[in-house]
Design an enzyme around this catalytic site. Structure first.
Site, PDB file in Angstrom:
ATOM      1  N   ASP A 122       0.871  -1.168   0.000  1.00  0.00           N
ATOM      2  CA  ASP A 122       0.000   0.000   0.000  1.00  0.00           C
ATOM      3  C   ASP A 122       0.919   1.232   0.000  1.00  0.00           C
ATOM      4  O   ASP A 122       2.114   1.119   0.322  1.00  0.00           O
ATOM      5  CB  ASP A 122      -0.875  -0.015   1.259  1.00  0.00           C
ATOM      6  CG  ASP A 122      -1.578   1.309   1.475  1.00  0.00           C
ATOM      7  OD1 ASP A 122      -2.230   1.784   0.533  1.00  0.00           O
ATOM      8  OD2 ASP A 122      -1.470   1.870   2.591  1.00  0.00           O
ATOM      9  N   ASP A 140      -0.251   5.167   0.726  1.00  0.00           N
ATOM     10  CA  ASP A 140      -0.538   6.204   1.731  1.00  0.00           C
ATOM     11  C   ASP A 140      -0.576   5.607   3.126  1.00  0.00           C
ATOM     12  O   ASP A 140      -1.373   4.706   3.417  1.00  0.00           O
ATOM     13  CB  ASP A 140      -1.884   6.872   1.412  1.00  0.00           C
ATOM     14  CG  ASP A 140      -1.785   7.721   0.161  1.00  0.00           C
ATOM     15  OD1 ASP A 140      -0.902   8.589   0.124  1.00  0.00           O
ATOM     16  OD2 ASP A 140      -2.566   7.505  -0.771  1.00  0.00           O
TER      17      ASP A 140
HETATM   18  C1  XBP Z   1      -5.359   6.274   0.253  1.00  0.00           C
HETATM   19  C2  XBP Z   1      -6.548   7.050  -0.070  1.00  0.00           C
HETATM   20  C3  XBP Z   1      -6.447   8.195  -0.954  1.00  0.00           C
HETATM   21  C4  XBP Z   1      -5.639   9.379  -0.453  1.00  0.00           C
HETATM   22  C5  XBP Z   1      -5.827  10.554  -1.348  1.00  0.00           C
HETATM   23  O1  XBP Z   1      -5.350   5.051  -0.384  1.00  0.00           O
HETATM   24  O2  XBP Z   1      -7.622   6.773   0.398  1.00  0.00           O
HETATM   25  O3  XBP Z   1      -7.736   8.623  -1.142  1.00  0.00           O
HETATM   26  O4  XBP Z   1      -6.054   9.761   0.827  1.00  0.00           O
HETATM   27  O5  XBP Z   1      -5.589  10.243  -2.664  1.00  0.00           O
HETATM   28  P1  XBP Z   1      -4.172   3.972  -0.091  1.00  0.00           P
HETATM   29  P2  XBP Z   1      -6.491  10.822  -3.845  1.00  0.00           P
HETATM   30  O6  XBP Z   1      -3.908   3.927   1.400  1.00  0.00           O
HETATM   31  O7  XBP Z   1      -4.769   2.721  -0.633  1.00  0.00           O
HETATM   32  O8  XBP Z   1      -2.957   4.374  -0.857  1.00  0.00           O
HETATM   33  O9  XBP Z   1      -6.818  12.219  -3.487  1.00  0.00           O
HETATM   34  O10 XBP Z   1      -5.628  10.690  -5.056  1.00  0.00           O
HETATM   35  O11 XBP Z   1      -7.728   9.959  -3.924  1.00  0.00           O
HETATM   36 MG    MG Z   2      -2.968   3.273   3.328  1.00  0.00          MG
END
Ligand code: XBP
Ligand code: MG
Length: 258
Positions: free
Chosen positions: A7, A9
């Protein structure tokens, strides 16, 4: 075990509270809106995956948001595009640090011939900005498969992003392990049949996380993991690939309760 599927973020880096949240606030300001998201509010909003979806959800409880759906969607689109521009600038300036222990494990996995992939529901531009800042032109050599928000119909906790990653890698779920930081991400990996190692990010430190193969504070330390890890001698030491393999072989699951 043939692959690590990461993953992005919250797992590779603390991008949510330090990155996306800050960039959203900058976007609100630059479009002349008085809205600001503090850490506690953003922490609650993270239950909604996807930045645009998160914005639309927040607008539902704002009396100063546009009333017509079409206008709301147009505003969310403009804010989201501005947020992503600001996010890329923050990343470029080095405002978002990678989580300790992540790069060590990536290097070890690569040295031992494991394949690595990314399964994220963030926008591709955000992923590319983060990888560019860390690896430059080398990014493609680290992650042979990169599945992003634009590639899926349904974002996490739906398993789609992981199922696509497995399909592109040509692997069965038990031939890979997912690395996650959030309840929704862990649920997505599990629903795809993958074992999942969870290092809750700051926003999810006290969240309920269910059915993980292991949960711990970070890949840089062997302390406070469940299942427990033995420290390396007097030193603490980091989580290694062998630890991951042992956990997966045990096949147990652990949970964290709020
Ligand atoms: C993380 C998310 C994303 C980010 C923002 O997903 O939920 O929405 O917060 O990105 P992951 P965007 O942990 O799966 O990486 O604004 O591009 O949606
Ligand atoms: Mg995440």
């Amino acid at each position: 075990m043939k692959a690590l599927i990461w993953d992005v973020d919250g797992t590779l880096a603390e991008t949510e509270l330090d990155g996306h949240r800050v960039a959203f606030n900058q976007a609100f300001e630059s479009l002349g809106l008085p809205w600001r998201w503090d850490e506690a509010h953003y922490g609650r909003l993270l239950a909604v995956t996807g930045g645009r979806e998160r914005l639309l959800h927040d607008m539902m409880s704002r009396t100063d948001a546009p009333v017509l759906l079409q206008q709301r969607q147009a505003l969310a689109g403009a804010l989201h595009a501005e947020k992503n521009r600001r996010y890329a600038q923050l990343v470029e300036r080095g405002a978002i640090g990678w989580r300790p222990g992540v790069l060590d494990l990536m290097h070890e996995a690569r040295a031992r011939g494991l394949r690595q992939a990314v399964a994220t529901t963030t926008s591709r531009s955000n992923l590319e900005a983060l990888l560019q800042s860390q690896f430059g032109a080398d990014a493609a050599r680290w992650f042979e498969v990169r599945v992003c928000g634009e590639d899926v119909q349904r974002k996490k906790p739906d398993p789609e992003v992981y199922l696509i990653a497995l399909q592109r890698l040509g692997l069965e779920p038990l031939e890979a392990v997912a690395m996650e930081d959030s309840p929704g991400g862990a649920a997505a990996a599990r629903a795809a049949g993958l074992p999942v190692i969870v290092t809750p990010s700051r926003a999810f430190a006290d969240a309920t996380i269910d059915g993980a193969t292991a949960i711990g504070p970070g890949l840089h330390t062997r302390r406070d993991w469940r299942p427990a890890l033995r420290p390396f001698g007097a030193e603490d030491g980091r989580v290694t690939l062998d630890d991951l393999l042992d956990w997966c072989a045990q096949g147990d699951t652990v949970s964290q309760f709020a």
